[in-house]
Motif scaffolding. Structure first.
Motif, PDB file in Angstrom:
ATOM      1  N   ARG A 729       0.831  -1.205   0.000  1.00 10.85           N
ATOM      2  CA  ARG A 729       0.000   0.000   0.000  1.00 10.85           C
ATOM      3  C   ARG A 729       0.865   1.254   0.000  1.00 10.85           C
ATOM      4  O   ARG A 729       0.573   2.246  -0.673  1.00 10.85           O
ATOM      5  N   ALA A 730       1.970   1.221   0.780  1.00 11.54           N
ATOM      6  CA  ALA A 730       2.876   2.366   0.804  1.00 11.54           C
ATOM      7  C   ALA A 730       3.511   2.585  -0.566  1.00 11.54           C
ATOM      8  O   ALA A 730       3.643   3.726  -1.033  1.00 11.54           O
ATOM      9  N   LEU A 731       3.893   1.462  -1.227  1.00 13.66           N
ATOM     10  CA  LEU A 731       4.498   1.569  -2.558  1.00 13.66           C
ATOM     11  C   LEU A 731       3.493   2.137  -3.566  1.00 13.66           C
ATOM     12  O   LEU A 731       3.835   3.026  -4.361  1.00 13.66           O
ATOM     13  N   ASP A 732       2.270   1.655  -3.521  1.00 12.79           N
ATOM     14  CA  ASP A 732       1.242   2.147  -4.451  1.00 12.79           C
ATOM     15  C   ASP A 732       1.009   3.649  -4.265  1.00 12.79           C
ATOM     16  O   ASP A 732       0.877   4.399  -5.241  1.00 12.79           O
ATOM     17  N   LEU A 733       0.961   4.078  -3.000  1.00 12.75           N
ATOM     18  CA  LEU A 733       0.738   5.498  -2.729  1.00 12.75           C
ATOM     19  C   LEU A 733       1.923   6.326  -3.220  1.00 12.75           C
ATOM     20  O   LEU A 733       1.760   7.420  -3.789  1.00 12.75           O
ATOM     21  N   ALA A 734       3.144   5.806  -3.025  1.00 11.35           N
ATOM     22  CA  ALA A 734       4.329   6.532  -3.491  1.00 11.35           C
ATOM     23  C   ALA A 734       4.338   6.658  -5.009  1.00 11.35           C
ATOM     24  O   ALA A 734       4.723   7.701  -5.556  1.00 11.35           O
ATOM     25  N   VAL A 735       3.889   5.595  -5.708  1.00 13.94           N
ATOM     26  CA  VAL A 735       3.828   5.650  -7.176  1.00 13.94           C
ATOM     27  C   VAL A 735       2.794   6.677  -7.613  1.00 13.94           C
ATOM     28  O   VAL A 735       3.043   7.501  -8.512  1.00 13.94           O
ATOM     29  N   ARG A 736       1.606   6.667  -6.976  1.00 11.41           N
ATOM     30  CA  ARG A 736       0.547   7.612  -7.349  1.00 11.41           C
ATOM     31  C   ARG A 736       0.984   9.061  -7.146  1.00 11.41           C
ATOM     32  O   ARG A 736       0.641   9.941  -7.919  1.00 11.41           O
ATOM     33  N   GLU A 737       1.741   9.277  -6.083  1.00 10.12           N
ATOM     34  CA  GLU A 737       2.146  10.638  -5.760  1.00 10.12           C
ATOM     35  C   GLU A 737       3.454  11.035  -6.435  1.00 10.12           C
ATOM     36  O   GLU A 737       3.903  12.178  -6.289  1.00 10.12           O
ATOM     37  N   GLY A 738       4.082  10.070  -7.149  1.00  9.47           N
ATOM     38  CA  GLY A 738       5.337  10.373  -7.812  1.00  9.47           C
ATOM     39  C   GLY A 738       6.497  10.582  -6.857  1.00  9.47           C
ATOM     40  O   GLY A 738       7.438  11.332  -7.156  1.00  9.47           O
ATOM     41  N   LEU A 739       6.485   9.940  -5.720  1.00  7.83           N
ATOM     42  CA  LEU A 739       7.526  10.092  -4.707  1.00  7.83           C
ATOM     43  C   LEU A 739       8.582   9.013  -4.917  1.00  7.83           C
ATOM     44  O   LEU A 739       8.481   7.896  -4.390  1.00  7.83           O
ATOM     45  N   VAL A 740       9.604   9.314  -5.729  1.00 10.35           N
ATOM     46  CA  VAL A 740      10.597   8.319  -6.117  1.00 10.35           C
ATOM     47  C   VAL A 740      11.385   7.821  -4.913  1.00 10.35           C
ATOM     48  O   VAL A 740      11.671   6.616  -4.790  1.00 10.35           O
ATOM     49  N   PHE A 741      11.774   8.730  -4.016  1.00  6.29           N
ATOM     50  CA  PHE A 741      12.534   8.323  -2.832  1.00  6.29           C
ATOM     51  C   PHE A 741      11.757   7.258  -2.048  1.00  6.29           C
ATOM     52  O   PHE A 741      12.305   6.227  -1.652  1.00  6.29           O
ATOM     53  N   TRP A 742      10.484   7.506  -1.825  1.00 11.22           N
ATOM     54  CA  TRP A 742       9.694   6.566  -1.024  1.00 11.22           C
ATOM     55  C   TRP A 742       9.421   5.267  -1.782  1.00 11.22           C
ATOM     56  O   TRP A 742       9.273   4.210  -1.169  1.00 11.22           O
ATOM     57  N   GLN A 743       9.367   5.324  -3.115  1.00 17.83           N
ATOM     58  CA  GLN A 743       9.282   4.081  -3.884  1.00 17.83           C
ATOM     59  C   GLN A 743      10.521   3.230  -3.648  1.00 17.83           C
ATOM     60  O   GLN A 743      10.428   2.014  -3.448  1.00 17.83           O
ATOM     61  N   ALA A 744      11.683   3.883  -3.671  1.00 19.65           N
ATOM     62  CA  ALA A 744      12.934   3.154  -3.431  1.00 19.65           C
ATOM     63  C   ALA A 744      12.934   2.531  -2.043  1.00 19.65           C
ATOM     64  O   ALA A 744      13.337   1.360  -1.869  1.00 19.65           O
ATOM     65  N   GLN A 745      12.466   3.273  -1.054  1.00 20.26           N
ATOM     66  CA  GLN A 745      12.452   2.756   0.313  1.00 20.26           C
ATOM     67  C   GLN A 745      11.496   1.575   0.452  1.00 20.26           C
ATOM     68  O   GLN A 745      11.798   0.590   1.139  1.00 20.26           O
ATOM     69  N   ALA A 746      10.351   1.646  -0.208  1.00 24.13           N
ATOM     70  CA  ALA A 746       9.392   0.538  -0.126  1.00 24.13           C
ATOM     71  C   ALA A 746       9.949  -0.710  -0.805  1.00 24.13           C
ATOM     72  O   ALA A 746       9.824  -1.829  -0.282  1.00 24.13           O
ATOM     73  N   HIS A 747      10.548  -0.550  -2.000  1.00 22.15           N
ATOM     74  CA  HIS A 747      11.170  -1.704  -2.669  1.00 22.15           C
ATOM     75  C   HIS A 747      12.287  -2.295  -1.806  1.00 22.15           C
ATOM     76  O   HIS A 747      12.427  -3.512  -1.711  1.00 22.15           O
ATOM     77  N   ARG A 748      13.078  -1.418  -1.191  1.00 18.23           N
ATOM     78  CA  ARG A 748      14.178  -1.918  -0.359  1.00 18.23           C
ATOM     79  C   ARG A 748      13.643  -2.732   0.823  1.00 18.23           C
ATOM     80  O   ARG A 748      14.165  -3.799   1.154  1.00 18.23           O
ATOM     81  N   SER A 749      12.564  -2.274   1.439  1.00 16.08           N
ATOM     82  CA  SER A 749      11.979  -3.019   2.558  1.00 16.08           C
ATOM     83  C   SER A 749      11.431  -4.364   2.099  1.00 16.08           C
ATOM     84  O   SER A 749      11.633  -5.389   2.748  1.00 16.08           O
ATOM     85  N   LEU A 750      10.740  -4.376   0.964  1.00 18.73           N
ATOM     86  CA  LEU A 750      10.186  -5.635   0.453  1.00 18.73           C
ATOM     87  C   LEU A 750      11.291  -6.606   0.060  1.00 18.73           C
ATOM     88  O   LEU A 750      11.126  -7.829   0.186  1.00 18.73           O
TER      89      LEU A 750
END
Length: 929
Positions: A729-750
């Motif tokens: 859910r965090a990754l999806d929200l980061a993608v929708r909002e265009g937050l690249v840093f948070w996308q990277a953090q979510a992928h790293r956690s997964l």
């Protein structure tokens, strides 16, 4: 007999083991122990024990019961002793038992040893040594032995002999005092023993002679008449020749000078006083200084302690004891000024103050009156040094004891007074105070309720005494019922009073509060918003909204707050409750806002020391908020450990007030601090989940993503599916909002959780994390992703790729001053080098990580010491391998809860075994010396 045991029989039978008091138990066990102690090392036969327990009507199973009771007594000294084991203390001898107790452990043995030493000194005509030893012996045995045990028991020969020895020792001490005038200080002690043995004619005769020799002929004559009437009424006899001769000497004493007035004004000692041996020891050096100050908060027991100590010293100050309440903090505000105090003191020693005389004249007359005399002067409840200074004698032969809620620093600086700080009672002392007032059986019947009562009173003697009084008059209720009744009383301080005017904790506090300046009074009220007992000076400034140094210093001087260390203070729990009663709603709301903002901005400053980009910008600190800026990550960690309870409380306060954004920022800011402190995830899970739930209602995507990842981290060990859902859910929200840093953090956690995805899936997430971090040009996200990739490569035995990822991560972390990550990556590098087979290089990397890790970084200590042990084992260096293994083993044991909570108990056990196996594989290599 290695366990330290202390036993007291004078004043009642009590026993301590390893510093903790032990409940001796029911009456029959107490009787057996008392009989063994009264035997004083001699064999006490089974028959004597039966007589002590049952008298003329023994039980048919008396012998078996005695054996069972002996076993119970043995376990008082050695609780781990099994049934039928003899142990070291109570040993069978023939048809009986002998208790082996060293003299220093038993006051009864100490009494007999001191009395014998006095007798021996008297025999060699060393009257000074004799007087000293007799004084010590009489002081030890001042209270009756075995108080509280059945009278029939105390009439048995062994117990009667102890009482006879006490009286005989008092007689011998009196003879020394009569023969050597310098030993006359024994008079007060002898008088106490004579009062306890009113029909002991030799002792009464000697007291009459001592009173006559001291110039107290009228008292001697009154005493003779009292003894004569008692003998006639109780025994039907006349006084002996010895008594009549003492009476005749008193009648014909040639003394013609008027007797000097010997005031005895000390108040009655508090019944059930809890000995505070540490404070009494701290008081002793003050006798050389001649002035002792006892300071502490209201209700700390200063007066009780001063009076108790003064009573103990009366024999050494034979010219009298004076007591004066200076009313420095009385509710009516009537302070006793120095002139009035001097008038009272002069009248107490028989000197009338000259009408119209100045303060200086009265002070001079007072000093003259005390010249050459040895007296104790207790000046109670002083406001400040100026009130006390004119009342001081001009000679160090007198002892002045001053009590005050203020620290009286002026007396310490100018008169070299000896300062003693009177603090709160600990749990054991709190139990002891209640036991003396309520009886230990009532406490032991419900230890949980007793603990709650001690905690409720926060270690304050006044509060405990009031609670004990409230309990004592409610005998029909259990202790748990009384505690529940107090809990239901409403405000906490409502339960701590007797119902009589000014006889409650709130009143005692109010007198200290009334003496404060307006600025200090305001600060005291505002401190009620702080959620922890310990308060940092930086937080105080924010709570006050301006500089608070002088007001804080005044609260410290007044003993309302206690300084714990540099820039740290403690506000007593009950004082905190009182401050909360005084704080109005308007003051409270503004101070709470400043407090929460203080922790938002100070936690952000601590977060920035790790070289990480903040999750979001909270803006500049509001007016009146004074955040602290730790100078580096080590300082930030030290700040977090000291402030953790306050941070938890600040988040709770923000949640209660609906300030979800502030709560979320504090939680996100302290994440690297929690991680570096190896804090168990369970400690913060419940509160973090509530913050996340509150943030979900906000429109801030960064806070929602950040808190979602934080909750996922906290629940992944127990709820992996929920963790994946939160991250997705965090990754999806980061993608929708265009937050690249948070996308990277979510992928790293997964990608960093082996228990959730297969290896191919994890590698794909990590590849995308690295790529996204590069696209975002965010060094911290890239370093995080490279480290996670290295860990995955190591798990797949691909050390070469791990080394490549670690080398890039190290270079980036060093350039960005991410010091904690440099250390972490160096530790990972040691693991990769070890996997590549280069044990020597692995040791160098691990040693560097250990040398550069932050203080308290037990993550690095765990990993690096493990790698060092295995590497040395592979190099065949047995001594260093075993030493490293020992360090690793000790770390695992010392921080077991933290490691098991972070890594999982199975993994920790596996890695411990791996180290043990590596060292064991070295076979018979030389052992570590």
């Amino acid at each position: 007999m290695s366990t330290v045991v202390r036993i007291r029989v004078f004043g009642g039978l009590r026993l301590w083991r390893a510093g903790e008091e032990v409940d001796v138990g029911p009456l029959r066990r107490r009787i057996v122990l008392a009989a063994l102690l009264a035997g004083r090392g001699a064999v006490v036969t089974t028959g004597e024990l039966v007589d002590a327990l049952w008298g003329d009507d023994p039980s048919p199973s008396a012998v078996n019961q005695v054996q069972r009771l002996i076993g119970q007594v043995r376990r008082l000294f050695e609780p781990e002793l099994r049934n039928r084991e003899t142990g070291s203390w109570v040993v069978p001898v023939g048809d009986g038992y002998r208790l082996r107790v060293e003299g220093r452990a038993l006051d009864l043995a100490a009494f007999f040893e001191l009395a014998a030493a006095g007798r021996a000194a008297a025999a060699r005509d060393d009257h000074r040594e004799a007087a000293q030893k007799y004084e010590q012996a009489l002081e030890v045995a001042r209270q009756p032995p075995f108080a509280g045990l059945p009278p029939a028991l105390l009439e048995l020969p062994a117990f009667v002999a102890i009482d006879a020895a006490r009286a005989e020792t008092a007689v011998e001490a009196a003879d020394i005092a009569l023969a050597h005038p310098r030993a006359r200080r024994l008079l007060t002690l002898v008088a106490g023993y004579a009062a306890a043995a009113p029909l002991h004619e030799p002792l009464q005769a000697r007291l009459i002679r001592l009173l006559t020799a001291a110039g107290r002929r009228a008292e001697a004559l009154v005493l003779f008449e009292q003894v004569r009437q008692r003998l006639a009424g109780d025994l039907g006899t006349d006084p002996t020749v010895e008594l009549r001769a003492a009476h005749l000497d008193a009648l014909t004493d040639p003394q013609t000078e008027p007797e000097a007035i010997r005031p005895a004004q000390l108040p009655l000692p508090v019944a059930g006083f809890t000995p505070r041996d540490d404070l009494v020891a701290a008081l002793e050096p003050g006798r050389g200084a001649a002035v002792v100050t006892l300071s502490g908060m209201a209700g700390a027991g200063k007066t009780t302690l001063a009076v108790h100590w003064a009573h103990r010293l009366t024999a050494e100050y034979p010219d009298g004891q004076l007591y004066l309440n200076l009313r420095g903090f009385d509710p009516d505000g009537r302070l006793v000024g120095p002139s009035e105090a001097l008038n009272t003191l002069l009248e107490s020693v028989g000197i009338a103050a000259a009408a119209g005389s100045t303060l200086e004249t009265r002070a001079a007359r007072w000093r003259s009156a005390l010249a050459g005399r040895r007296m104790i002067l207790v000046l109670d409840n002083a406001r400040d040094s100026a009130q006390v200074r004119p009342l001081l004698p001009g000679s160090t032969a007198c002892l002045v004891v001053v009590t005050s809620r203020n620290r009286l620093t002026g007396l310490v600086a100018r008169e070299a007074a000896h300062p003693v700080q009177v603090g709160r009672l600990d749990r054991a002392a709190g139990w002891d105070l209640l036991a003396r007032r309520l009886g230990r059986p009532r406490l032991n019947a419900d230890p949980a309720a007793t603990d709650e009562l001690v905690q409720w009173c926060a270690g304050l003697p006044l509060a405990l005494s009031l609670a004990a009084a409230r309990t004592a008059v409610r005998q029909e209720l259990s202790l748990a019922d009384v505690v529940a009744e107090m809990r239901a009383a409403g405000r906490r301080l409502d339960a701590l009073g007797t119902g009589e005017p000014h006889d409650d904790v709130r009143s005692a506090f109010s007198w200290s509060y009334a003496a404060l300046t307006p600025a200090a009074a305001r600060l005291f009220r505002l401190l009620a918003v702080h959620p922890a007992t310990e308060i940092a000076a930086g937080a105080v400034a924010s709570i006050a909204g301006a500089g608070a140094g002088e007001a804080l210093a005044e609260l410290h001087t007044a003993n309302i707050v206690t300084q714990l260390g540099v820039d740290r203070y403690i506000l007593h729990d009950l004082m905190h409750a009182y401050a909360a009663e005084l704080l109005d709603a308007g003051e409270r709301e503004q101070a709470e806002h400043r407090l929460v903002d203080h922790y938002v901005h100070t936690s952000r400053n601590a977060y920035l020391t790790f070289g990480l980009p903040p999750p979001t910008d909270p803006g500049p600190p509001p007016a009146g908020v004074h955040p602290v800026s730790p100078p580096g990550d080590n300082a930030a960690l030290a700040w977090y450990k000291a402030e953790r309870p306050a941070l938890v409380g600040a988040v709770e306060l923000a949640l209660d007030r609906g300030w979800a954004r502030a709560a979320a920022l504090i939680v996100l800011h302290v994440r690297p601090l929690r991680s570096s402190s190896a804090e168990p995830r369970s400690d913060s899970r419940e509160q973090t989940v509530r913050v996340w739930q509150a943030v979900e209602q906000l429109g801030d995507p960064v806070l929602r993503i950040g808190l979602g990842r934080e909750v996922a981290t906290l629940v992944r060990a127990t709820e992996p599916e929920r963790a994946v859902d939160l991250l997705t859910r965090a990754l999806d929200l980061a993608v929708r909002e265009g937050l690249v840093f948070w996308q990277a953090q979510a992928h790293r956690s997964l990608g960093g959780w082996p228990s959730i995805l297969d290896r191919a899936g994890r590698l794909e997430h990590l590849r995308r994390a690295v790529a996204l971090a590069r696209d975002a040009h965010d060094v911290s996200a890239l370093v995080y992703a490279l480290e996670a990739s290295a860990v995955e490569h190591l798990a797949g035995n691909d050390a070469a790729k791990a080394v490549a990822a670690l080398s890039e991560g190290l270079e980036l972390a060093r350039a960005a001053a991410m010091n904690d990550f440099v250390v972490s990556l160096a530790g990972r590098q040691a693991e990769a080098l070890l996997q590549l087979g280069d044990a020597a290089a692995a040791i160098r990397a691990a040693d560097w990580a250990l040398a550069n890790a932050a203080a308290g970084d037990i993550h690095t200590a765990y990993a690096a010491s493990r790698f060092v042990a295995i590497a040395y084992a592979r190099l065949g260096d047995a001594i260093r391998a075993r030493e490293a293994a020992r360090v690793f083993r000790e770390l695992c044991e010392r921080h077991a809860d933290s490691y098991n909570g972070i890594f999982g108990a199975d993994l920790v056990a596996h890695e411990r075994q791996e180290v043990e196996d590596a060292v064991a594989a070295m076979g018979s290599a030389p052992a570590l010396q």
